[in-house]
Design a protein around this motif. Structure first.
Motif, PDB file in Angstrom:
ATOM      1  N   GLU A 164     -14.657  -2.400  24.259  1.00  0.00           N
ATOM      2  CA  GLU A 164     -14.627  -3.178  25.489  1.00  0.00           C
ATOM      3  C   GLU A 164     -13.835  -4.446  25.221  1.00  0.00           C
ATOM      4  O   GLU A 164     -14.385  -5.462  24.819  1.00  0.00           O
ATOM      5  CB  GLU A 164     -16.037  -3.482  26.002  1.00  0.00           C
ATOM      6  N   SER A 165     -12.531  -4.342  25.431  1.00  0.00           N
ATOM      7  CA  SER A 165     -11.627  -5.441  25.095  1.00  0.00           C
ATOM      8  C   SER A 165     -10.968  -6.056  26.322  1.00  0.00           C
ATOM      9  O   SER A 165     -10.020  -6.825  26.201  1.00  0.00           O
ATOM     10  CB  SER A 165     -10.548  -4.941  24.124  1.00  0.00           C
ATOM     11  N   GLY A 166     -11.461  -5.725  27.511  1.00  0.00           N
ATOM     12  CA  GLY A 166     -10.855  -6.230  28.733  1.00  0.00           C
ATOM     13  C   GLY A 166     -11.197  -7.684  29.015  1.00  0.00           C
ATOM     14  O   GLY A 166     -12.175  -8.229  28.494  1.00  0.00           O
ATOM     15  N   ALA A 167     -10.400  -8.302  29.871  1.00  0.00           N
ATOM     16  CA  ALA A 167     -10.621  -9.697  30.248  1.00  0.00           C
ATOM     17  C   ALA A 167     -11.562  -9.826  31.439  1.00  0.00           C
ATOM     18  O   ALA A 167     -12.048 -10.922  31.720  1.00  0.00           O
ATOM     19  CB  ALA A 167      -9.283 -10.364  30.574  1.00  0.00           C
ATOM     20  N   PHE A 168     -11.796  -8.728  32.141  1.00  0.00           N
ATOM     21  CA  PHE A 168     -12.621  -8.755  33.350  1.00  0.00           C
ATOM     22  C   PHE A 168     -13.663  -7.640  33.281  1.00  0.00           C
ATOM     23  O   PHE A 168     -13.478  -6.642  32.584  1.00  0.00           O
ATOM     24  CB  PHE A 168     -11.751  -8.598  34.606  1.00  0.00           C
ATOM     25  N   PHE A 169     -14.752  -7.808  34.039  1.00  0.00           N
ATOM     26  CA  PHE A 169     -15.813  -6.796  34.070  1.00  0.00           C
ATOM     27  C   PHE A 169     -15.253  -5.426  34.446  1.00  0.00           C
ATOM     28  O   PHE A 169     -15.610  -4.415  33.850  1.00  0.00           O
ATOM     29  CB  PHE A 169     -16.899  -7.197  35.068  1.00  0.00           C
ATOM     30  N   GLN A 170     -14.372  -5.389  35.448  1.00  0.00           N
ATOM     31  CA  GLN A 170     -13.813  -4.110  35.895  1.00  0.00           C
ATOM     32  C   GLN A 170     -13.014  -3.444  34.780  1.00  0.00           C
ATOM     33  O   GLN A 170     -13.109  -2.227  34.581  1.00  0.00           O
ATOM     34  CB  GLN A 170     -12.950  -4.309  37.133  1.00  0.00           C
ATOM     35  N   ASP A 171     -12.228  -4.231  34.065  1.00  0.00           N
ATOM     36  CA  ASP A 171     -11.435  -3.670  32.963  1.00  0.00           C
ATOM     37  C   ASP A 171     -12.339  -3.010  31.927  1.00  0.00           C
ATOM     38  O   ASP A 171     -12.079  -1.893  31.467  1.00  0.00           O
ATOM     39  CB  ASP A 171     -10.625  -4.776  32.273  1.00  0.00           C
ATOM     40  N   ASN A 172     -13.385  -3.721  31.534  1.00  0.00           N
ATOM     41  CA  ASN A 172     -14.287  -3.198  30.509  1.00  0.00           C
ATOM     42  C   ASN A 172     -15.020  -1.948  30.978  1.00  0.00           C
ATOM     43  O   ASN A 172     -15.181  -0.980  30.221  1.00  0.00           O
ATOM     44  CB  ASN A 172     -15.301  -4.267  30.105  1.00  0.00           C
ATOM     45  N   LEU A 230     -14.114   0.272  33.218  1.00  0.00           N
ATOM     46  CA  LEU A 230     -13.184   1.408  33.257  1.00  0.00           C
ATOM     47  C   LEU A 230     -12.832   1.878  31.848  1.00  0.00           C
ATOM     48  O   LEU A 230     -12.758   3.083  31.587  1.00  0.00           O
ATOM     49  CB  LEU A 230     -11.920   1.020  34.013  1.00  0.00           C
ATOM     50  N   GLN A 231     -12.626   0.925  30.946  1.00  0.00           N
ATOM     51  CA  GLN A 231     -12.302   1.284  29.570  1.00  0.00           C
ATOM     52  C   GLN A 231     -13.425   2.090  28.934  1.00  0.00           C
ATOM     53  O   GLN A 231     -13.186   3.110  28.271  1.00  0.00           O
ATOM     54  CB  GLN A 231     -12.037   0.013  28.759  1.00  0.00           C
ATOM     55  N   LYS A 232     -14.649   1.661  29.156  1.00  0.00           N
ATOM     56  CA  LYS A 232     -15.793   2.354  28.554  1.00  0.00           C
ATOM     57  C   LYS A 232     -15.988   3.741  29.158  1.00  0.00           C
ATOM     58  O   LYS A 232     -16.263   4.709  28.436  1.00  0.00           O
ATOM     59  CB  LYS A 232     -17.057   1.498  28.716  1.00  0.00           C
ATOM     60  N   ALA A 233     -15.857   3.855  30.482  1.00  0.00           N
ATOM     61  CA  ALA A 233     -16.064   5.152  31.132  1.00  0.00           C
ATOM     62  C   ALA A 233     -15.009   6.171  30.707  1.00  0.00           C
ATOM     63  O   ALA A 233     -15.327   7.337  30.417  1.00  0.00           O
ATOM     64  CB  ALA A 233     -16.071   4.991  32.648  1.00  0.00           C
ATOM     65  N   THR A 234     -13.751   5.754  30.664  1.00  0.00           N
ATOM     66  CA  THR A 234     -12.682   6.697  30.310  1.00  0.00           C
ATOM     67  C   THR A 234     -12.717   7.031  28.819  1.00  0.00           C
ATOM     68  O   THR A 234     -12.441   8.172  28.430  1.00  0.00           O
ATOM     69  CB  THR A 234     -11.305   6.142  30.708  1.00  0.00           C
ATOM     70  N   TYR A 235     -13.091   6.046  27.987  1.00  0.00           N
ATOM     71  CA  TYR A 235     -13.235   6.342  26.553  1.00  0.00           C
ATOM     72  C   TYR A 235     -14.334   7.372  26.340  1.00  0.00           C
ATOM     73  O   TYR A 235     -14.160   8.327  25.569  1.00  0.00           O
ATOM     74  CB  TYR A 235     -13.560   5.057  25.785  1.00  0.00           C
ATOM     75  N   ALA A 236     -15.467   7.183  27.021  1.00  0.00           N
ATOM     76  CA  ALA A 236     -16.580   8.126  26.879  1.00  0.00           C
ATOM     77  C   ALA A 236     -16.165   9.525  27.319  1.00  0.00           C
ATOM     78  O   ALA A 236     -16.490  10.519  26.661  1.00  0.00           O
ATOM     79  CB  ALA A 236     -17.777   7.642  27.689  1.00  0.00           C
ATOM     80  N   ARG A 237     -15.436   9.618  28.425  1.00  0.00           N
ATOM     81  CA  ARG A 237     -14.988  10.925  28.915  1.00  0.00           C
ATOM     82  C   ARG A 237     -14.054  11.599  27.912  1.00  0.00           C
ATOM     83  O   ARG A 237     -14.224  12.780  27.575  1.00  0.00           O
ATOM     84  CB  ARG A 237     -14.278  10.773  30.267  1.00  0.00           C
ATOM     85  N   ASP A 238     -13.077  10.837  27.399  1.00  0.00           N
ATOM     86  CA  ASP A 238     -12.108  11.423  26.470  1.00  0.00           C
ATOM     87  C   ASP A 238     -12.781  11.859  25.171  1.00  0.00           C
ATOM     88  O   ASP A 238     -12.472  12.936  24.641  1.00  0.00           O
ATOM     89  CB  ASP A 238     -10.994  10.407  26.172  1.00  0.00           C
ATOM     90  N   TRP A 239     -13.706  11.020  24.673  1.00  0.00           N
ATOM     91  CA  TRP A 239     -14.379  11.379  23.425  1.00  0.00           C
ATOM     92  C   TRP A 239     -15.256  12.606  23.625  1.00  0.00           C
ATOM     93  O   TRP A 239     -15.244  13.527  22.799  1.00  0.00           O
ATOM     94  CB  TRP A 239     -15.229  10.197  22.935  1.00  0.00           C
ATOM     95  N   TRP A 240     -16.011  12.647  24.711  1.00  0.00           N
ATOM     96  CA  TRP A 240     -16.918  13.766  24.991  1.00  0.00           C
ATOM     97  C   TRP A 240     -16.148  15.083  25.082  1.00  0.00           C
ATOM     98  O   TRP A 240     -16.539  16.084  24.480  1.00  0.00           O
ATOM     99  CB  TRP A 240     -17.665  13.480  26.284  1.00  0.00           C
ATOM    100  N   LYS A 241     -15.037  15.030  25.807  1.00  0.00           N
ATOM    101  CA  LYS A 241     -14.224  16.249  25.955  1.00  0.00           C
ATOM    102  C   LYS A 241     -13.644  16.692  24.612  1.00  0.00           C
ATOM    103  O   LYS A 241     -13.595  17.889  24.304  1.00  0.00           O
ATOM    104  CB  LYS A 241     -13.099  16.010  26.965  1.00  0.00           C
ATOM    105  N   ALA A 242     -13.206  15.731  23.796  1.00  0.00           N
ATOM    106  CA  ALA A 242     -12.600  16.059  22.507  1.00  0.00           C
ATOM    107  C   ALA A 242     -13.597  16.712  21.560  1.00  0.00           C
ATOM    108  O   ALA A 242     -13.208  17.494  20.686  1.00  0.00           O
ATOM    109  CB  ALA A 242     -12.020  14.799  21.865  1.00  0.00           C
ATOM    110  N   GLN A 243     -14.873  16.418  21.739  1.00  0.00           N
ATOM    111  CA  GLN A 243     -15.907  17.015  20.878  1.00  0.00           C
ATOM    112  C   GLN A 243     -16.315  18.405  21.355  1.00  0.00           C
ATOM    113  O   GLN A 243     -17.060  19.103  20.665  1.00  0.00           O
ATOM    114  CB  GLN A 243     -17.159  16.123  20.838  1.00  0.00           C
ATOM    115  N   GLY A 244     -15.862  18.798  22.534  1.00  0.00           N
ATOM    116  CA  GLY A 244     -16.248  20.099  23.069  1.00  0.00           C
ATOM    117  C   GLY A 244     -17.721  20.194  23.408  1.00  0.00           C
ATOM    118  O   GLY A 244     -18.330  21.269  23.314  1.00  0.00           O
TER     119      GLY A 244
END
Length: 198
Positions: free
Chosen positions: A37-45, A47-61
Protein backbone atom coordinates in the motif's frame (compact mmCIF):
# COMPACT_ATOMS: atom_id res chain seq x y z
CA UNK A 1 -21.50 -14.00 -2.92
CA UNK A 2 -17.99 -15.00 -1.89
CA UNK A 3 -15.29 -12.33 -1.57
CA UNK A 4 -11.64 -12.49 -0.59
CA UNK A 5 -11.04 -9.79 2.02
CA UNK A 6 -7.57 -8.34 1.47
CA UNK A 7 -6.60 -7.73 5.10
CA UNK A 8 -5.09 -9.50 8.07
CA UNK A 9 -6.67 -7.03 10.50
CA UNK A 10 -8.92 -9.26 12.60
CA UNK A 11 -10.98 -6.26 13.77
CA UNK A 12 -11.76 -5.26 10.18
CA UNK A 13 -12.68 -8.84 9.30
CA UNK A 14 -15.11 -8.91 12.21
CA UNK A 15 -16.65 -5.57 11.22
CA UNK A 16 -17.18 -6.66 7.62
CA UNK A 17 -18.94 -9.82 8.81
CA UNK A 18 -21.25 -7.59 10.88
CA UNK A 19 -21.75 -4.90 8.21
CA UNK A 20 -22.29 -7.27 5.26
CA UNK A 21 -23.60 -10.53 6.74
CA UNK A 22 -24.96 -11.78 3.42
CA UNK A 23 -21.44 -11.97 1.95
CA UNK A 24 -19.17 -14.95 2.59
CA UNK A 25 -15.76 -13.41 3.35
CA UNK A 26 -12.51 -15.30 3.05
CA UNK A 27 -9.65 -13.64 4.98
CA UNK A 28 -6.25 -13.04 3.41
CA UNK A 29 -4.25 -16.26 3.99
CA UNK A 30 -1.70 -16.17 6.79
CA UNK A 31 0.99 -17.59 4.50
CA UNK A 32 0.33 -15.07 1.71
CA UNK A 33 2.72 -12.14 1.16
CA UNK A 34 2.15 -8.72 2.70
CA UNK A 35 -0.15 -6.60 0.55
CA UNK A 36 1.55 -3.41 -0.65
CA UNK A 37 0.00 0.00 0.00
CA UNK A 38 2.20 2.76 -1.36
CA UNK A 39 -0.43 5.19 -2.64
CA UNK A 40 -0.76 8.83 -1.63
CA UNK A 41 -4.54 8.64 -1.25
CA UNK A 42 -7.03 6.21 0.32
CA UNK A 43 -8.45 5.37 -3.12
CA UNK A 44 -5.00 4.58 -4.51
CA UNK A 45 -4.21 2.21 -1.66
CA UNK A 46 -7.58 0.46 -1.75
CA UNK A 47 -7.30 -0.19 -5.50
CA UNK A 48 -3.69 -1.31 -5.16
CA UNK A 49 -4.57 -3.81 -2.45
CA UNK A 50 -7.63 -5.20 -4.24
CA UNK A 51 -5.87 -5.71 -7.58
CA UNK A 52 -2.76 -7.15 -5.91
CA UNK A 53 -4.92 -9.65 -4.02
CA UNK A 54 -6.73 -10.64 -7.23
CA UNK A 55 -3.50 -11.11 -9.21
CA UNK A 56 -1.82 -13.09 -6.44
CA UNK A 57 -4.87 -15.32 -5.85
CA UNK A 58 -5.19 -16.12 -9.54
CA UNK A 59 -1.45 -16.84 -9.87
CA UNK A 60 -1.70 -19.43 -7.09
CA UNK A 61 -4.53 -21.25 -8.85
CA UNK A 62 -6.65 -21.09 -5.70
CA UNK A 63 -10.41 -21.81 -5.69
CA UNK A 64 -12.36 -19.10 -7.54
CA UNK A 65 -14.19 -16.36 -5.67
CA UNK A 66 -16.53 -13.65 -6.93
CA UNK A 67 -14.21 -10.77 -6.19
CA UNK A 68 -11.54 -9.20 -4.01
CA UNK A 69 -12.40 -6.50 -1.48
CA UNK A 70 -9.87 -4.12 0.07
CA UNK A 71 -10.30 -1.36 2.62
CA UNK A 72 -8.11 1.68 3.12
CA UNK A 73 -9.13 3.96 5.93
CA UNK A 74 -7.79 6.35 8.51
CA UNK A 75 -8.29 9.38 10.69
CA UNK A 76 -7.65 12.87 9.32
CA UNK A 77 -7.04 15.59 11.90
CA UNK A 78 -7.41 19.19 10.76
CA UNK A 79 -4.88 20.56 13.26
CA UNK A 80 -2.33 18.08 11.88
CA UNK A 81 -2.90 19.11 8.26
CA UNK A 82 -5.02 16.05 7.61
CA UNK A 83 -2.63 13.61 9.23
CA UNK A 84 -2.07 10.86 9.93
CA UNK A 85 -4.49 10.13 7.04
CA UNK A 86 -3.32 7.30 4.81
CA UNK A 87 -0.51 6.63 7.29
CA UNK A 88 -2.95 5.99 10.17
CA UNK A 89 -2.16 2.26 10.43
CA UNK A 90 1.59 2.91 10.27
CA UNK A 91 1.67 5.96 12.56
CA UNK A 92 3.99 5.25 15.54
CA UNK A 93 3.63 1.58 14.71
CA UNK A 94 6.10 0.55 17.42
CA UNK A 95 3.60 1.64 20.08
CA UNK A 96 0.48 -0.03 21.43
CA UNK A 97 -2.78 1.38 20.08
CA UNK A 98 -3.52 3.12 23.38
CA UNK A 99 -0.08 4.76 23.31
CA UNK A 100 -0.61 5.76 19.66
CA UNK A 101 -3.93 7.38 20.56
CA UNK A 102 -2.35 9.32 23.42
CA UNK A 103 0.59 10.39 21.26
CA UNK A 104 -1.73 11.65 18.54
CA UNK A 105 -3.70 13.71 21.06
CA UNK A 106 -0.48 15.14 22.49
CA UNK A 107 0.54 16.37 19.04
CA UNK A 108 -2.37 18.80 18.75
CA UNK A 109 -1.15 22.37 19.30
CA UNK A 110 -2.58 23.93 22.45
CA UNK A 111 -5.88 25.68 21.75
CA UNK A 112 -6.18 24.24 18.24
CA UNK A 113 -9.42 23.01 16.71
CA UNK A 114 -10.13 19.37 17.53
CA UNK A 115 -12.10 18.66 14.34
CA UNK A 116 -11.32 15.39 12.58
CA UNK A 117 -12.90 12.82 10.32
CA UNK A 118 -12.68 9.13 9.66
CA UNK A 119 -12.42 8.22 5.95
CA UNK A 120 -12.85 4.82 4.33
CA UNK A 121 -12.50 3.75 0.70
CA UNK A 122 -13.45 0.23 -0.34
CA UNK A 123 -12.19 -1.19 -3.62
CA UNK A 124 -13.76 -4.25 -5.19
CA UNK A 125 -11.89 -6.05 -7.94
CA UNK A 126 -14.27 -8.54 -9.58
CA UNK A 127 -12.78 -11.80 -10.77
CA UNK A 128 -13.51 -10.56 -14.27
CA UNK A 129 -14.03 -6.90 -14.96
CA UNK A 130 -12.80 -3.49 -13.89
CA UNK A 131 -12.35 -2.66 -10.20
CA UNK A 132 -14.39 0.13 -8.64
CA UNK A 133 -14.43 2.04 -5.38
CA UNK A 134 -17.00 3.37 -2.92
CA UNK A 135 -16.33 5.55 0.08
CA UNK A 136 -17.64 6.89 3.33
CA UNK A 137 -16.66 9.52 5.88
CA UNK A 138 -17.85 10.71 9.27
CA UNK A 139 -17.09 14.12 10.78
CA UNK A 140 -16.36 14.58 14.46
CA UNK A 141 -13.96 15.87 17.08
CA UNK A 142 -11.14 14.43 19.13
CA UNK A 143 -11.64 13.68 22.80
CA UNK A 144 -9.10 14.96 25.32
CA UNK A 145 -8.23 11.42 26.37
CA UNK A 146 -9.14 7.90 25.22
CA UNK A 147 -12.58 6.75 26.41
CA UNK A 148 -14.29 3.41 26.00
CA UNK A 149 -13.17 -0.09 25.11
CA UNK A 150 -15.44 -0.94 22.18
CA UNK A 151 -14.24 -0.79 18.60
CA UNK A 152 -10.55 -0.62 17.71
CA UNK A 153 -7.88 1.69 16.41
CA UNK A 154 -8.64 5.35 16.98
CA UNK A 155 -12.25 4.72 18.06
CA UNK A 156 -11.63 5.65 21.74
CA UNK A 157 -10.53 9.19 20.84
CA UNK A 158 -13.09 10.04 18.12
CA UNK A 159 -16.45 11.62 18.96
CA UNK A 160 -18.80 11.51 15.95
CA UNK A 161 -20.77 14.63 15.11
CA UNK A 162 -24.02 14.87 17.07
CA UNK A 163 -22.79 12.72 19.96
CA UNK A 164 -20.93 13.21 23.24
CA UNK A 165 -19.42 9.74 23.42
CA UNK A 166 -16.53 8.27 21.47
CA UNK A 167 -16.89 5.33 19.10
CA UNK A 168 -15.20 3.38 21.88
CA UNK A 169 -18.19 4.12 24.13
CA UNK A 170 -21.13 4.04 21.72
CA UNK A 171 -21.22 0.31 20.95
CA UNK A 172 -21.10 -1.47 17.61
CA UNK A 173 -24.74 -0.97 16.55
CA UNK A 174 -24.54 2.82 16.80
CA UNK A 175 -21.02 2.90 15.42
CA UNK A 176 -21.95 0.86 12.33
CA UNK A 177 -24.84 3.23 11.57
CA UNK A 178 -22.55 6.27 11.71
CA UNK A 179 -19.07 5.15 10.82
CA UNK A 180 -17.01 5.71 7.70
CA UNK A 181 -16.76 1.96 7.12
CA UNK A 182 -20.47 1.47 7.75
CA UNK A 183 -21.33 4.12 5.17
CA UNK A 184 -18.90 2.73 2.62
CA UNK A 185 -20.26 -0.78 3.19
CA UNK A 186 -23.80 0.54 2.66
CA UNK A 187 -22.79 2.06 -0.66
CA UNK A 188 -21.07 -1.18 -1.66
CA UNK A 189 -24.22 -3.14 -0.88
CA UNK A 190 -26.26 -0.80 -3.11
CA UNK A 191 -23.70 -1.02 -5.88
CA UNK A 192 -23.65 -4.80 -5.76
CA UNK A 193 -27.43 -4.90 -5.84
CA UNK A 194 -27.48 -2.82 -8.99
CA UNK A 195 -24.49 -4.37 -10.71
CA UNK A 196 -23.32 -7.67 -9.14
CA UNK A 197 -19.78 -8.87 -9.72
CA UNK A 198 -19.28 -11.29 -12.54
Amino acid sequence: MRLLLATRNAHKVEEFHELLPSIDFIPWPSDAPEIPESGAFFQDNALQKATYARDWWKAQGLPPVDGFLADDSGICVDALWGGPGVLSARFANHLSQDAKNRLLLSMLPEGSARSARFVCVLALAPTAGAPFTVGGAVEGTLAFEPRGTDGFGYDPIFIPEGHDQTFGELGSNIKHALSHRGRAAGDLKKRLGQNPTQ
